[in-house]
Scaffold this active site. Structure first.
Site, PDB file in Angstrom:
ATOM      1  N   ARG A 102       8.148 -10.564   1.270  1.00  0.00           N
ATOM      2  CA  ARG A 102       7.128  -8.888   1.957  1.00  0.00           C
ATOM      3  C   ARG A 102       6.695  -9.195   2.885  1.00  0.00           C
ATOM      4  NH1 ARG A 102       4.542  -4.218  -2.034  1.00  0.00           N
ATOM      5  NH2 ARG A 102       6.522  -3.977  -1.432  1.00  0.00           N
ATOM      6  N   GLN A 132      12.691   0.454  -1.195  1.00  0.00           N
ATOM      7  CA  GLN A 132      12.233   1.921  -2.007  1.00  0.00           C
ATOM      8  C   GLN A 132      13.273   2.885  -1.877  1.00  0.00           C
ATOM      9  OE1 GLN A 132       8.729   2.638  -3.153  1.00  0.00           O
ATOM     10  NE2 GLN A 132       9.948   4.338  -3.703  1.00  0.00           N
ATOM     11  N   CYS A 263       6.211   7.014  -3.180  1.00  0.00           N
ATOM     12  CA  CYS A 263       6.286   5.444  -3.190  1.00  0.00           C
ATOM     13  C   CYS A 263       5.851   4.635  -4.231  1.00  0.00           C
ATOM     14  CB  CYS A 263       7.076   4.342  -1.798  1.00  0.00           C
ATOM     15  SG  CYS A 263       5.485   5.100  -0.770  1.00  0.00           S
TER      16      CYS A 263
END
Ligand code: CP
Ligand code: NVA
Length: 303
Positions: A102, A132, A263
């Site tokens: 990330r 996601q 999300c």
């Protein structure tokens, strides 16, 4: 598929295969547990930003498939300052069988993939959040029974989550309406990419008016107005985005059967109100839970 950096790198067929794998692994897990197909394998979880869902779903995904995950916090690795992504990639390749990263700058996952001899998975960059989007498609498939022909309205900031959802929608024959304030929508390059990914039945429309965007929607999707790394723009964004709040008034412009997705994490009271996030129309928690099953499909496929 060697790496998983952006859904735009996948063919429609590859994306459908991943979704089928996610469905199968979810069923298998619900029936008593997954086969330990990743026994003896380890995944490094490399973070430059905070996380709840991404960290836990990838770690538990590895555990369920018989492997290990190793959390590497921003403070300990300091990729980009203490060490280059190219060096981090080559070092980690000697220890683990996969790297989930990330990052802020999307180029960091690109560079990791270029230099790693093991698969690299994008666990969110400033540009994209494909893991996601895979979970989002799985969630829509479960709740609507199909993807082709489903109409999604994305209301809010045109960001990493929007971009990956648009890629996924175009590859699966969905319709996506995107409503964002002027200056906060995706770029011309994004519309060109979406056009190039468009499969049978897929289309997209760009709006400024959120009520027009949600009119025919089966799903309304939103995300934060200030993403991680944009904190210094928060005041400016708070002045522009309020007309894009997903609240009960906006929902009255949509079909009564319309479902709401986010999300997460949500900035409740900004892009979404509590009475929408916690309403029977909200599927934000099943959506979050599906990160586990979608991430397992990526791991099973790549590792
Ligand atoms: N949706 C998502 O990626 O959540 P985290 O930032 O908590 O991982
Ligand atoms: N757009 C958000 C998504 C968080 C999962 C961010 O980048 O912070």
């Amino acid at each position: 598929m060697k790496h998983f950096l952006s859904l735009s790198d996948l063919s429609s067929e590859e994306l459908h295969q991943l979704l089928e794998l996610a469905v199968r692994l979810k069923k298998e897990w619900q029936a008593g547990g997954n086969q330990p197909i990743l026994r003896g394998k380890a995944l490094a979880l490399l973070f430059q930003k905070p996380s709840l869902r991404t960290r836990v779903s990838f770690e538990m995904g590895m555990v369920h498939l018989g492997g290990h995950a190793l959390m590497l916090s921003p403070e300990e690795v300091k990729m980009g300052s203490r060490e280059t992504p190219a060096d981090v990639a080559r070092v980690l390749s000697g220890y683990v069988q996969g790297i989930m990263a990330r990052v802020f700058d999307h180029q960091h996952v690109v560079e990791l993939a270029e230099y790693a001899s093991v698969p690299v998975i994008n666990g969110l960059s400033d540009d994209a959040h494909p893991a996601q989007a895979l979970a989002d498609l799985l969630t829509i498939l479960e709740h609507k029974g199909k993807l082709e022909g489903v109409r999604v309205a994305y209301v809010g900031d045109g960001n990493n989550v929007t971009r990956s959802l648009l890629h996924g929608a175009m590859l699966t024959g969905m319709h996506m309406a995107i409503a964002s304030p002027a200056g906060y929508t995706l770029t011309e390059e994004d519309w060109d990419t979406a056009e190039s990914l468009r499969t049978h039945g897929a289309s997209f429309e760009i709006y400024q008016d959120p009520t027009a965007a949600v009119a025919e929607a089966d799903i309304i999707y939103t995300d934060v107005w200030t993403s991680m790394g944009q904190e210094n723009e928060r005041a400016q964004r708070l002045a522009v985005f309020p007309p894009y709040q997903v609240n009960q008034t906006l929902l009255r412009h949509a079909k009564p059967s319309c479902l709401v997705m986010h999300c997460l994490p949500a900035h409740r009271g900004e892009e979404i109100t509590d009475d929408v996030a916690d309403s029977p129309q909200s599927i934000v928690f099943p959506q979050a839970a599906n990160r586990l099953h979608a991430q397992k499909a990526i791991l099973a496929q790549l590792l």
